[in-house]
Design an enzyme around this catalytic site. Structure first.
Site, mmCIF file in Angstrom:
data_model
loop_
_atom_site.group_PDB
_atom_site.id
_atom_site.type_symbol
_atom_site.label_atom_id
_atom_site.label_comp_id
_atom_site.label_asym_id
_atom_site.label_seq_id
_atom_site.Cartn_x
_atom_site.Cartn_y
_atom_site.Cartn_z
ATOM 1 N N LYS A 1 -5.516 -64.894 -2.106
ATOM 2 C CA LYS A 1 -4.735 -66.007 -2.676
ATOM 3 C C LYS A 1 -4.304 -66.904 -1.530
ATOM 4 O O LYS A 1 -3.556 -66.481 -0.660
ATOM 5 C CB LYS A 1 -3.508 -65.467 -3.421
ATOM 6 C CG LYS A 1 -3.814 -64.993 -4.821
ATOM 7 C CD LYS A 1 -2.691 -65.407 -5.773
ATOM 8 C CE LYS A 1 -3.021 -65.044 -7.211
ATOM 9 N NZ LYS A 1 -2.042 -65.590 -8.155
ATOM 10 N N ARG B 1 6.789 -69.466 -19.733
ATOM 11 C CA ARG B 1 7.215 -70.849 -19.919
ATOM 12 C C ARG B 1 6.770 -71.379 -21.272
ATOM 13 O O ARG B 1 7.469 -72.136 -21.929
ATOM 14 C CB ARG B 1 6.626 -71.742 -18.820
ATOM 15 C CG ARG B 1 7.300 -71.568 -17.485
ATOM 16 C CD ARG B 1 6.486 -72.200 -16.401
ATOM 17 N NE ARG B 1 5.165 -71.570 -16.339
ATOM 18 C CZ ARG B 1 4.284 -71.777 -15.375
ATOM 19 N NH1 ARG B 1 4.557 -72.624 -14.418
ATOM 20 N NH2 ARG B 1 3.128 -71.154 -15.384
HETATM 21 O O1 PNS Z 1 3.087 -66.104 -9.568
HETATM 22 P P1 PNS Z 1 1.740 -65.580 -9.992
HETATM 23 O O2 PNS Z 1 0.669 -66.053 -9.021
HETATM 24 O O3 PNS Z 1 1.425 -65.888 -11.410
HETATM 25 O O4 PNS Z 1 1.839 -63.981 -9.866
HETATM 26 C C1 PNS Z 1 0.734 -63.174 -10.198
HETATM 27 C C2 PNS Z 1 0.982 -61.713 -9.796
HETATM 28 C C3 PNS Z 1 1.429 -61.579 -8.366
HETATM 29 C C4 PNS Z 1 2.047 -61.131 -10.697
HETATM 30 C C5 PNS Z 1 -0.363 -60.958 -10.046
HETATM 31 O O5 PNS Z 1 -1.394 -61.679 -9.433
HETATM 32 C C6 PNS Z 1 -0.360 -59.544 -9.496
HETATM 33 O O6 PNS Z 1 0.301 -58.664 -10.015
HETATM 34 N N1 PNS Z 1 -1.156 -59.330 -8.421
HETATM 35 C C7 PNS Z 1 -1.274 -58.051 -7.771
HETATM 36 C C8 PNS Z 1 -2.648 -57.441 -8.025
HETATM 37 C C9 PNS Z 1 -2.639 -56.619 -9.281
HETATM 38 O O7 PNS Z 1 -1.887 -55.681 -9.446
HETATM 39 N N2 PNS Z 1 -3.534 -56.956 -10.241
HETATM 40 C C10 PNS Z 1 -3.650 -56.206 -11.468
HETATM 41 C C11 PNS Z 1 -2.856 -56.821 -12.568
HETATM 42 S S1 PNS Z 1 -3.925 -57.810 -13.521
#
Ligand code: PNS
Length: 163
Positions: free
Chosen positions: A44, A93
């Protein structure tokens, strides 16, 4: 406290917005402890470094005594296990957020059945707000009052106006 209810509020927070703050404050009123978890995955491409994002959140939440901020990498459920949390908090949201959030909640529940996702609808006044909107406004030196916490406004403008 052994049976303390710990909630993790995960996100990119690139940067933290007033919408995020609303969710943090409300979650802090419900759970014993809220850990704001800042994603630090290399795939990211964040504008702010993980350290900067953590530092901005720490400044914005200094008055909230049961809130702490930490960076995490890898799977969210691994972090949830590591900190002994049993809840993931997510803000919604609008319905457009729902599909992806619903999918993530199911996947996380499958990987860690002891952990549940709690959704909080954000205040209507924040329904248009996102970190990307904030970055766009800051890039052109626009007014971020009411969009990001006052404590981080200068830092956000400073960084984005140099990009
Ligand atoms: O603010 P965001 O970018 O919408 O947050 C997304 C987040 C960090 C919650 C999500 O990308 C995440 O949990 N990433 C960690 C990787 C993970 O565990 N993925 C599996 C869940 S689909």
């Amino acid at each position: 406290m052994n049976n303390m209810k710990i909630a993790v509020y995960p996100g990119s927070f690139d940067p933290v917005t007033c919408g995020h703050m609303d969710v943090i404050e409300r979650a802090a009123g419900v759970f014993d402890k809220v850990i704001v978890a800042v994603l630090n995955n290399s795939e990211k491409n964040a504008t702010f470094s993980a350290d900067e994002r953590v530092e901005m959140l720490e400044r914005a939440t200094v008055e909230l005594k049961n809130v702490e901020t930490r960076a995490f990498s890898g799977l969210l459920v691994e972090f949830v296990r590591e900190v002994g949390a049993s809840v993931i908090v997510k803000g919604l949201r609008a319905m457009t957020d729902f599909e992806q959030e619903f999918q993530q909640a199911h996947i996380n529940k499958r990987m860690e059945p002891t952990c549940d996702t709690f959704f909080l609808p954000t205040k209507q006044m924040h329904s248009f707000l996102s970190s990307s909107v904030v970055r766009e406004i800051a890039r052109y030196n626009g007014d971020l009052t009411g969009l990001v916490p006052d404590e981080v406004q200068e830092k956000v403008i400073d960084k984005l106006s140099k990009i």
